[in-house]
Motif scaffolding. Sequence first.
Motif, PDB file in Angstrom:
ATOM      1  N   VAL A 197       0.825  -1.213   0.000  1.00 62.03           N
ATOM      2  CA  VAL A 197       0.000   0.000   0.000  1.00 62.03           C
ATOM      3  C   VAL A 197       0.860   1.265   0.000  1.00 62.03           C
ATOM      4  O   VAL A 197       0.617   2.185  -0.788  1.00 62.03           O
ATOM      5  N   PRO A 198       1.898   1.365   0.859  1.00 64.36           N
ATOM      6  CA  PRO A 198       2.784   2.539   0.729  1.00 64.36           C
ATOM      7  C   PRO A 198       3.422   2.641  -0.642  1.00 64.36           C
ATOM      8  O   PRO A 198       3.529   3.742  -1.205  1.00 64.36           O
ATOM      9  N   GLY A 199       3.849   1.510  -1.205  1.00 64.77           N
ATOM     10  CA  GLY A 199       4.453   1.545  -2.535  1.00 64.77           C
ATOM     11  C   GLY A 199       3.479   2.014  -3.588  1.00 64.77           C
ATOM     12  O   GLY A 199       3.829   2.808  -4.469  1.00 64.77           O
ATOM     13  N   GLY A 200       2.220   1.541  -3.514  1.00 61.30           N
ATOM     14  CA  GLY A 200       1.221   1.993  -4.464  1.00 61.30           C
ATOM     15  C   GLY A 200       0.909   3.467  -4.326  1.00 61.30           C
ATOM     16  O   GLY A 200       0.765   4.187  -5.323  1.00 61.30           O
ATOM     17  N   SER A 201       0.816   3.944  -3.082  1.00 56.36           N
ATOM     18  CA  SER A 201       0.535   5.363  -2.858  1.00 56.36           C
ATOM     19  C   SER A 201       1.666   6.245  -3.375  1.00 56.36           C
ATOM     20  O   SER A 201       1.424   7.266  -4.039  1.00 56.36           O
ATOM     21  N   LEU A 202       2.902   5.859  -3.085  1.00 52.35           N
ATOM     22  CA  LEU A 202       4.046   6.654  -3.546  1.00 52.35           C
ATOM     23  C   LEU A 202       4.138   6.643  -5.068  1.00 52.35           C
ATOM     24  O   LEU A 202       4.499   7.660  -5.684  1.00 52.35           O
ATOM     25  N   ARG A 239      -9.770  15.756   2.027  1.00 56.86           N
ATOM     26  CA  ARG A 239      -8.397  15.309   1.797  1.00 56.86           C
ATOM     27  C   ARG A 239      -8.427  13.853   1.341  1.00 56.86           C
ATOM     28  O   ARG A 239      -9.254  13.069   1.779  1.00 56.86           O
ATOM     29  N   LEU A 240      -7.495  13.514   0.459  1.00 52.66           N
ATOM     30  CA  LEU A 240      -7.479  12.170  -0.108  1.00 52.66           C
ATOM     31  C   LEU A 240      -7.012  11.166   0.945  1.00 52.66           C
ATOM     32  O   LEU A 240      -5.920  11.294   1.497  1.00 52.66           O
ATOM     33  N   PRO A 241      -7.829  10.135   1.247  1.00 48.83           N
ATOM     34  CA  PRO A 241      -7.398   9.115   2.215  1.00 48.83           C
ATOM     35  C   PRO A 241      -6.435   8.125   1.583  1.00 48.83           C
ATOM     36  O   PRO A 241      -6.238   8.109   0.361  1.00 48.83           O
ATOM     37  N   LEU A 242      -5.838   7.299   2.417  1.00 52.22           N
ATOM     38  CA  LEU A 242      -4.909   6.287   1.908  1.00 52.22           C
ATOM     39  C   LEU A 242      -5.631   5.302   0.992  1.00 52.22           C
ATOM     40  O   LEU A 242      -5.151   4.971  -0.089  1.00 52.22           O
ATOM     41  N   ILE A 243      -6.781   4.806   1.425  1.00 51.95           N
ATOM     42  CA  ILE A 243      -7.585   3.889   0.621  1.00 51.95           C
ATOM     43  C   ILE A 243      -8.684   4.693  -0.047  1.00 51.95           C
ATOM     44  O   ILE A 243      -9.520   5.289   0.617  1.00 51.95           O
ATOM     45  N   LEU A 292      -0.866   3.625  10.459  1.00 54.08           N
ATOM     46  CA  LEU A 292      -1.921   2.802  11.045  1.00 54.08           C
ATOM     47  C   LEU A 292      -2.135   1.514  10.246  1.00 54.08           C
ATOM     48  O   LEU A 292      -2.322   0.436  10.829  1.00 54.08           O
ATOM     49  N   ALA A 293      -2.094   1.605   8.916  1.00 52.11           N
ATOM     50  CA  ALA A 293      -2.277   0.417   8.087  1.00 52.11           C
ATOM     51  C   ALA A 293      -1.144  -0.587   8.300  1.00 52.11           C
ATOM     52  O   ALA A 293      -1.374  -1.795   8.443  1.00 52.11           O
ATOM     53  N   CYS A 294       0.085  -0.073   8.343  1.00 50.45           N
ATOM     54  CA  CYS A 294       1.229  -0.969   8.565  1.00 50.45           C
ATOM     55  C   CYS A 294       1.181  -1.582   9.963  1.00 50.45           C
ATOM     56  O   CYS A 294       1.453  -2.771  10.143  1.00 50.45           O
ATOM     57  N   LEU A 301       0.857  12.792   0.909  1.00 54.52           N
ATOM     58  CA  LEU A 301       0.732  11.395   1.304  1.00 54.52           C
ATOM     59  C   LEU A 301       0.133  11.304   2.705  1.00 54.52           C
ATOM     60  O   LEU A 301       0.491  12.068   3.599  1.00 54.52           O
ATOM     61  N   ASP A 302      -0.787  10.391   2.880  1.00 54.18           N
ATOM     62  CA  ASP A 302      -1.440  10.174   4.170  1.00 54.18           C
ATOM     63  C   ASP A 302      -0.498   9.367   5.072  1.00 54.18           C
ATOM     64  O   ASP A 302      -0.606   8.141   5.174  1.00 54.18           O
ATOM     65  N   LEU A 303       0.418  10.069   5.732  1.00 52.31           N
ATOM     66  CA  LEU A 303       1.433   9.383   6.537  1.00 52.31           C
ATOM     67  C   LEU A 303       0.831   8.674   7.742  1.00 52.31           C
ATOM     68  O   LEU A 303       1.227   7.543   8.075  1.00 52.31           O
TER      69      LEU A 303
END
Length: 495
Positions: free
Chosen positions: A64-69, A257-261, A209-211, A202-204
């Motif tokens: 998920v971090p890789g996809g977001s980045l 704001r754009l969420p992670l998912i 929290l996801a990790c 990026l939603d740090l």
Amino acid sequence: MLPGEDRAARRVLLVCLAAGATTLLDQAVLNIAVPSMRHSLGAGAADVQWIVAGYSLAFGLALVPGGSLGDLHGRKWLFLVGVAVFLLAGVAAATGRGPGTLIAARLVQGAAAGVVNAQVIGTVQDVFHGSDRGRALGLYALTGGVAAALGPPLGGALVAGLGPGAGWRYCLLLSSPCAILTLVLAARWLPPPRRTARDSRLDLLGLALACGCTLTLMVPFIRTPDSGGATLLWAAGVAVLACTFVLHQRLRVRGDRLPLIHPALVSSRPYMLGTAVAMAQFGSSIAASLLLTVFLQDGLGLSALLTAAISLPAAIAMGVSSALAWRLVRRIGPRTVTVGLALGVCATLGGAVAALLAPPGALPVLLAVTQLLSGAAGGLAVSPNQTQVLQHAPAEAAGVGGGILQMAQRIAAAVCLSAVSAVYLHSASGSSGDSGPRAAYALASCVCAGLLAAALVLARLRGAAAAPRSPRPEFPTPRSSRHDRHHDERSPQER
């Protein structure tokens, strides 16, 4: 013939297929080398679980971090760095002298593989459209599935030819030439980096929290808690982190704001149910592959080469059935997935019955037949299901959508590997002869069959959820203004 409008698109697809084959082959080829690796390093049961499942753990955490980045900053450089780190970590794992070194190297390698595969899914979504996208995603799933099925035969041949002491090390090096080739081709053929997400922030906190939730969920299955109280603490930690993550995502949506998912992913029942199908199917297949290897070598005392020969029919059948699956899809549509899952349940239960009742001389042949059927079932289920899931991911969340799908599969793999191996080892311990391992294999196979049955039920529910929404043409004809307003209010993947 590869899909794509021009040569450049087909070259991009070749790079993506090479990356998928490289990272999935590495995981599969190690399974058959686990017994010799354990004896060579003097590794304990917990060490083996971390070596095998830790790769999936790190893979899942990085997706998920890789996809977001990748969505935010472009995919090419993340792809190149990920492949390079994967290559170096693989060499470190192959030359490691102790379990600790191997565990650390596998964790790094898994994280790098997660970053790479997140870029692969996003790149395919960026470059291909319409029917070409479906064919490209299907080829990607096919390549990864065949690579995973070929892993045990290749690993068995290496262990048998080079001996148990050196064979497992060369199993870890097997993906290195593939990684080098992928790196060279990616540097030449991947398109320049470009940002696809609208929001550059990026939603740090969401990432953390996801990790944290993923890690808290997976660690107890890899390293079993000492007491019931510790288990409850881990479960409570998962619940708290999951609730906090959901609340945080909702607050970001309310604050524009754009969420992670991406909200379109969560609101799509076909996407969520299809992801659950992929989790159950992938976890069952990975666990069943390791289970067969341990049973044949440790339980029955067969050689690595004979174990590889028994596993080979699965790879051949999966390649053939995957190539033919799209003809079946054109005839019966999404029901192709349910046909594949039903066949997988029957094949897995057939292996359990053979382990209990077959005479020793006939058992290897019967298990090879069940592997043939299991491979054919996987070819019918994997590619069509992945294509159906990812068609519900909007372009601006293509990397995250693919990352979530693969993260879910890796979570399932780590959990199922630990759970199924624990069932087998606990049932087989303390028994004499081959009756104990046979009964343990049959019991653990029934667990895998149960997972496939759950996937079958979820696939039927996904079909029911998607049926009312007939596919829309790519360029819909104009209709009344009222209908247009209603159409615009729908989620991005339906537009």
